[in-house]
Scaffold this motif. Structure first.
Motif, PDB file in Angstrom:
ATOM      1  N   MET A  20       0.828  -1.205   0.000  1.00  0.00           N
ATOM      2  CA  MET A  20       0.000   0.000   0.000  1.00  0.00           C
ATOM      3  C   MET A  20       0.865   1.259   0.000  1.00  0.00           C
ATOM      4  N   GLY A  21       1.930   1.252   0.774  1.00  0.00           N
ATOM      5  CA  GLY A  21       2.834   2.397   0.792  1.00  0.00           C
ATOM      6  C   GLY A  21       3.504   2.614  -0.550  1.00  0.00           C
ATOM      7  N   SER A  22       3.872   1.529  -1.209  1.00  0.00           N
ATOM      8  CA  SER A  22       4.497   1.637  -2.530  1.00  0.00           C
ATOM      9  C   SER A  22       3.532   2.212  -3.556  1.00  0.00           C
ATOM     10  N   ILE A  23       2.286   1.797  -3.501  1.00  0.00           N
ATOM     11  CA  ILE A  23       1.297   2.298  -4.450  1.00  0.00           C
ATOM     12  C   ILE A  23       0.999   3.773  -4.188  1.00  0.00           C
ATOM     13  N   ILE A  24       0.887   4.152  -2.925  1.00  0.00           N
ATOM     14  CA  ILE A  24       0.662   5.560  -2.595  1.00  0.00           C
ATOM     15  C   ILE A  24       1.854   6.398  -3.041  1.00  0.00           C
ATOM     16  N   TRP A  25       3.074   5.887  -2.837  1.00  0.00           N
ATOM     17  CA  TRP A  25       4.259   6.599  -3.300  1.00  0.00           C
ATOM     18  C   TRP A  25       4.220   6.777  -4.816  1.00  0.00           C
ATOM     19  N   ALA A  26       3.828   5.724  -5.553  1.00  0.00           N
ATOM     20  CA  ALA A  26       3.788   5.797  -7.008  1.00  0.00           C
ATOM     21  C   ALA A  26       2.776   6.836  -7.480  1.00  0.00           C
ATOM     22  N   VAL A  27       1.628   6.917  -6.826  1.00  0.00           N
ATOM     23  CA  VAL A  27       0.624   7.914  -7.211  1.00  0.00           C
ATOM     24  C   VAL A  27       1.185   9.317  -7.024  1.00  0.00           C
ATOM     25  N   PHE A  28       1.801   9.598  -5.883  1.00  0.00           N
ATOM     26  CA  PHE A  28       2.376  10.920  -5.653  1.00  0.00           C
ATOM     27  C   PHE A  28       3.557  11.185  -6.586  1.00  0.00           C
ATOM     28  N   ASP A  29       4.307  10.156  -6.927  1.00  0.00           N
ATOM     29  CA  ASP A  29       5.427  10.317  -7.850  1.00  0.00           C
ATOM     30  C   ASP A  29       4.935  10.660  -9.248  1.00  0.00           C
ATOM     31  N   VAL A  30       3.875  10.006  -9.694  1.00  0.00           N
ATOM     32  CA  VAL A  30       3.295  10.304 -11.007  1.00  0.00           C
ATOM     33  C   VAL A  30       2.756  11.728 -11.020  1.00  0.00           C
ATOM     34  N   LEU A  31       2.034  12.105  -9.974  1.00  0.00           N
ATOM     35  CA  LEU A  31       1.449  13.444  -9.931  1.00  0.00           C
ATOM     36  C   LEU A  31       2.508  14.534  -9.857  1.00  0.00           C
ATOM     37  N   GLY A  32       3.658  14.229  -9.318  1.00  0.00           N
ATOM     38  CA  GLY A  32       4.730  15.213  -9.210  1.00  0.00           C
ATOM     39  C   GLY A  32       5.691  15.226 -10.383  1.00  0.00           C
ATOM     40  N   GLU A  33       5.513  14.340 -11.327  1.00  0.00           N
ATOM     41  CA  GLU A  33       6.426  14.254 -12.478  1.00  0.00           C
ATOM     42  C   GLU A  33       6.147  15.406 -13.439  1.00  0.00           C
ATOM     43  N   VAL A  34       7.124  16.292 -13.606  1.00  0.00           N
ATOM     44  CA  VAL A  34       6.929  17.486 -14.434  1.00  0.00           C
ATOM     45  C   VAL A  34       7.037  17.191 -15.927  1.00  0.00           C
ATOM     46  N   ARG A  35       7.622  16.065 -16.299  1.00  0.00           N
ATOM     47  CA  ARG A  35       7.792  15.748 -17.716  1.00  0.00           C
ATOM     48  C   ARG A  35       6.538  15.146 -18.344  1.00  0.00           C
ATOM     49  N   LEU A  36       5.499  14.897 -17.556  1.00  0.00           N
ATOM     50  CA  LEU A  36       4.262  14.327 -18.075  1.00  0.00           C
ATOM     51  C   LEU A  36       3.206  15.413 -18.196  1.00  0.00           C
ATOM     52  N   ASN A  37       2.392  15.326 -19.273  1.00  0.00           N
ATOM     53  CA  ASN A  37       1.284  16.266 -19.365  1.00  0.00           C
ATOM     54  C   ASN A  37       0.118  15.762 -18.515  1.00  0.00           C
ATOM     55  N   TRP A  44      -1.893   7.379 -15.966  1.00  0.00           N
ATOM     56  CA  TRP A  44      -1.024   6.608 -15.068  1.00  0.00           C
ATOM     57  C   TRP A  44      -1.705   6.358 -13.731  1.00  0.00           C
ATOM     58  N   VAL A  45      -2.361   7.389 -13.179  1.00  0.00           N
ATOM     59  CA  VAL A  45      -3.041   7.221 -11.890  1.00  0.00           C
ATOM     60  C   VAL A  45      -4.190   6.221 -12.024  1.00  0.00           C
ATOM     61  N   LEU A  46      -4.932   6.290 -13.124  1.00  0.00           N
ATOM     62  CA  LEU A  46      -6.002   5.312 -13.352  1.00  0.00           C
ATOM     63  C   LEU A  46      -5.436   3.900 -13.460  1.00  0.00           C
ATOM     64  N   LEU A  47      -4.294   3.750 -14.120  1.00  0.00           N
ATOM     65  CA  LEU A  47      -3.655   2.442 -14.217  1.00  0.00           C
ATOM     66  C   LEU A  47      -3.245   1.942 -12.830  1.00  0.00           C
ATOM     67  N   LEU A  48      -2.714   2.842 -12.006  1.00  0.00           N
ATOM     68  CA  LEU A  48      -2.309   2.451 -10.658  1.00  0.00           C
ATOM     69  C   LEU A  48      -3.499   2.036  -9.800  1.00  0.00           C
ATOM     70  N   PHE A  49      -4.655   2.654 -10.009  1.00  0.00           N
ATOM     71  CA  PHE A  49      -5.838   2.263  -9.246  1.00  0.00           C
ATOM     72  C   PHE A  49      -6.499   1.010  -9.815  1.00  0.00           C
ATOM     73  N   ALA A  50      -6.432   0.821 -11.132  1.00  0.00           N
ATOM     74  CA  ALA A  50      -7.093  -0.330 -11.769  1.00  0.00           C
ATOM     75  C   ALA A  50      -6.322  -1.623 -11.495  1.00  0.00           C
ATOM     76  N   VAL A  51      -5.041  -1.620 -11.729  1.00  0.00           N
ATOM     77  CA  VAL A  51      -4.196  -2.797 -11.490  1.00  0.00           C
ATOM     78  C   VAL A  51      -2.970  -2.330 -10.701  1.00  0.00           C
ATOM     79  N   LEU A  54       0.674  -4.282 -11.008  1.00  0.00           N
ATOM     80  CA  LEU A  54       1.165  -4.205 -12.383  1.00  0.00           C
ATOM     81  C   LEU A  54       1.456  -2.762 -12.772  1.00  0.00           C
ATOM     82  N   GLY A  55       0.591  -1.839 -12.358  1.00  0.00           N
ATOM     83  CA  GLY A  55       0.824  -0.425 -12.637  1.00  0.00           C
ATOM     84  C   GLY A  55       2.071   0.093 -11.955  1.00  0.00           C
ATOM     85  N   LEU A  56       2.301  -0.338 -10.720  1.00  0.00           N
ATOM     86  CA  LEU A  56       3.502   0.070  -9.990  1.00  0.00           C
ATOM     87  C   LEU A  56       4.755  -0.441 -10.690  1.00  0.00           C
ATOM     88  N   LEU A  57       4.739  -1.692 -11.099  1.00  0.00           N
ATOM     89  CA  LEU A  57       5.901  -2.247 -11.807  1.00  0.00           C
ATOM     90  C   LEU A  57       6.118  -1.550 -13.148  1.00  0.00           C
TER      91      LEU A  57
END
Length: 79
Positions: A20-37, A44-51, A54-57
């Motif tokens: 759970m901590g890894s998934i929460i970290w990944a969500v915040f990491d995706v949201l903080g990534e400046v190179r993504l529109n 990416w966040v939808l992928l992390l919530f759906a699977v 697999l989304g984290l990997l």
């Protein structure tokens, strides 16, 4: 309950907390990534919530390969 059963419960709880901590970290990491529109972030966040696992990997595999090239986002060639 026996001692070994308590050990299994604690191991399961620690594993669940780590995942759970890894998934929460990944969500915040995706949201903080400046190179993504914004659209890519939402996908990416939808992928992390759906699977989640697999989304984290997928995020951990893709993140180091992102390279900023002008105004476009592309994958950097690694080989």
């Amino acid at each position: 309950m026996e001692v070994w059963q308590w050990a299994l419960v604690l191991l399961a709880a620690a594993s669940a907390a780590f995942v759970m901590g890894s998934i929460i970290w990944a969500v915040f990491d995706v949201l903080g990534e400046v190179r993504l529109n914004q659209t890519t972030r939402i996908l990416w966040v939808l992928l992390l919530f759906a699977v989640p696992l697999l989304g984290l990997l997928a995020w951990l595999y893709t993140k180091p390969r992102l390279a900023y090239s002008g105004n476009s986002l592309r994958l950097r060639q690694t080989l």
